[in-house]
Design a protein around this motif. Sequence first.
Motif, PDB file in Angstrom:
ATOM      1  N   UNK A  69       0.816  -1.211   0.000  1.00 21.79           N
ATOM      2  CA  UNK A  69       0.000   0.000   0.000  1.00 21.79           C
ATOM      3  C   UNK A  69       0.856   1.270   0.000  1.00 21.79           C
ATOM      4  N   UNK A  71       3.480   3.405  -2.776  1.00 23.43           N
ATOM      5  CA  UNK A  71       4.008   3.480  -4.131  1.00 23.43           C
ATOM      6  C   UNK A  71       5.214   4.411  -4.110  1.00 23.43           C
ATOM      7  N   UNK A  75       9.990  11.901  -7.349  1.00 29.05           N
ATOM      8  CA  UNK A  75       9.138  13.023  -6.993  1.00 29.05           C
ATOM      9  C   UNK A  75       9.721  14.327  -7.526  1.00 29.05           C
ATOM     10  N   UNK A  77       8.694  17.179  -6.508  1.00 27.45           N
ATOM     11  CA  UNK A  77       8.664  18.129  -5.401  1.00 27.45           C
ATOM     12  C   UNK A  77       9.970  18.059  -4.602  1.00 27.45           C
ATOM     13  N   UNK A  84       4.447   7.361  -1.323  1.00 28.37           N
ATOM     14  CA  UNK A  84       3.230   7.845  -0.680  1.00 28.37           C
ATOM     15  C   UNK A  84       2.369   6.677  -0.247  1.00 28.37           C
ATOM     16  N   UNK A  86      -1.037   4.677  -0.051  1.00 29.10           N
ATOM     17  CA  UNK A  86      -2.282   4.537  -0.809  1.00 29.10           C
ATOM     18  C   UNK A  86      -3.452   4.218   0.119  1.00 29.10           C
ATOM     19  N   UNK A  89      -5.248   7.569   0.938  1.00 29.43           N
ATOM     20  CA  UNK A  89      -5.173   8.483  -0.194  1.00 29.43           C
ATOM     21  C   UNK A  89      -6.387   9.410  -0.305  1.00 29.43           C
ATOM     22  N   UNK A  90      -7.573   8.860  -0.002  1.00 32.24           N
ATOM     23  CA  UNK A  90      -8.803   9.634  -0.207  1.00 32.24           C
ATOM     24  C   UNK A  90      -8.862  10.883   0.680  1.00 32.24           C
ATOM     25  N   UNK A  92      -6.482  13.012   1.019  1.00 31.07           N
ATOM     26  CA  UNK A  92      -5.388  13.885   0.591  1.00 31.07           C
ATOM     27  C   UNK A  92      -4.084  13.125   0.716  1.00 31.07           C
ATOM     28  N   UNK A  93      -3.300  13.089  -0.366  1.00 29.04           N
ATOM     29  CA  UNK A  93      -2.143  12.211  -0.401  1.00 29.04           C
ATOM     30  C   UNK A  93      -1.071  12.617   0.597  1.00 29.04           C
TER      31      UNK A  93
END
Lengths: 459, 203
Positions: A69, A71, A75, A77, A84, A86, A89-90, A92-93
């Motif tokens: 879970x 990935x 990046x 950034x 990150x 998963x 995730x819903x 906000x990552x």
Amino acid sequence: MNKPFDPAVRDFLDGRIWLRQHTPFSVEKINEHIESGMVETTPGVKMKKGLFGQPSCKCVRCENVDPQLFTSFDCLQCEGPCAYCRNCLQMGRVSVCTELIVWKGPCTEYPTEHALAWEGTLTKRQKQASKELYESIVRARPHLIHAVCGSGKTEILFEPIHKLLLAGKRVCIAAPRVDVILELEPRLRAAFPSTKLEALYGGADVQAFDAQLILATTHQLYRFRHAFDAIFVDEADAFPYTAEKTLQHAVRKAAKPDAPIHFVTATPSDKLLTDIKKTGAVSTIYRRYHGHPLPGPRYESLWNYSKQLSKGKMPKALEKWIQQRLELSEPFLVFFHEIELMMKAEQAIRQLDDRIRAVHSAHPDRKQHVQDLRAGKIPGLLTTTILERGITIKNIQVAVVGAEQSLFDAGALVQIGGRVGRNVNHPSGDFVLFHNGISYAMDQARREIKRLNAGGDQP
Amino acid sequence: MNPCLLCMKPISEVASWQSFFGIEKKKTLCDDCSKRFVRADIKEEGDVLDAVHSLYEYDEAMRDWLHQYKFLQDVALAQVFSNELRRAFSNKDTIVPIPMHPERARNRTFAHVETLLDGAKRPYVQLLTKTNTTVMGEKSRHERLNMGQLFELVPGAVVQPITYRLVDDIYTTGTTLRRAATVLKQAGAARVEAVTLIRSIQK
Ligand SMILES: [Zn+2]
Ligand SMILES: [Zn+2]
Ligand SMILES: [Zn+2]
């Protein structure tokens, strides 16, 4: 020593773990509080090199550590290898270079004056359970209310919750399913009219920063940390709570370190029962609040229903059952094990009455359809297992199409049957299992209901 | 076994000879989730843009996927269409992804079109850069048509008299792709085609 801070920032962040970039406050305001030490930052995902050089990750927000879970990616950034989570995730990552913030300043003090406006009366057994629950709260040990569907579980919680609120404690009722939260919200608002209460689910924004009583889906608890003096998990066995270990972590993390977690359910898993018996206490209620027995399931064969429905044909027995409900004006629910089959059946069934609707977890109007059923605007609903618990509709009649499907385990069937006969004026009703062969789970459910009705003797 | 990238349920996988020889990548979706995506293969021809091939229509399943991929920044979802996207090209194609403005790419933490191509294991050349940060969807049709140049050549880029194949995630009005094609053609491209994962039908 007393550094200034914005009380709104405190109320919002106290007990929460939040994305630094996505607060209701300005960047400057958050920065000020970080500089003064009132707010602390932490990386969202901690990445360590494992024994063999492979990275191992931990999400600081949801505490997920399952390598499947996370990935990893290059990046743009942080200009390097990043990862990150998963799992959450819903909301906000959260990645290695994402910053989370927590409150470090003085805690919010909650009011100690609260009204309990519920005017019903508890049965003797309910009263007993309520007392036992409160005793566990005082002793800070976990408690399980194991009560049959329709035994008035929520009402048992009122008095203990009221006492917690009077002591200035922050309380959470969590449920794995949003439907349960939606059903609970108006009842709790009515019971605690002077208490700041908020229901958190789906994409809803936080409105009442310092809500003292929070109703939340277990997913929402990812964003809390050491917030609650007590958490009550309603319908503790419902998917996905039992399915996902991280959700259990989330509940634990949302509670203060010493705060006990209590459970309320009609169908506890064996694991929950044994776990609680080790460290806590159990109250059991076998009778519905109105004293009538749980309706047992009736079997009716519906051979090759899948093939027939797929061709748009209505199986005779199902057609007859729905016709009867329509003629008697009895509201009904028909459960299906998969959306696709349900959608095919919907077309055929709506030939009988075009107001009938189908709902599933991703259906945009599901809330409205359930309300319409309750208000008598539509005669019946076809549904997936999302409505298997939490929903109470007067005089509802229930059918399961394909009761032998493995999705319908004994617990699910007991819950589904638990929708029937909850009202004192309509204490019974039809609970029919349409099947293409009787499954072990169907017999198990039938036995369990018999056992409960007999007063809960060992099977 | 990896769970389905969309619903997290375990994937039941029957080994095929493609997966055995490592030609096809392992399944990323369960059967229920992959059934939601229906190939449309919309092909069109034009002048500036000589041909466009869109693999899927913009429907509910695609809307959800795109939202999770681009806005929830779920980089893993680039794998979902990697087989399909890889098969939309041949080894001889010269692929040019539609670029993102560097600042926007940094905010998103990944360049979504390039990440799709990385997932598909198709090499590409970045010949174009974006000259402003405005998003197409925020502009009216009038503004869109009257906007200044959207793309320019990367300094030092050499465009040859060959066929280039542009790639974008979604084709809506076609303005973006036509502008990119114009830049390439002015620089000497013989033919410019495009492949997009999704085609949004204008109603
Ligand atoms: Zn997480
Ligand atoms: Zn990063
Ligand atoms: Zn899936």
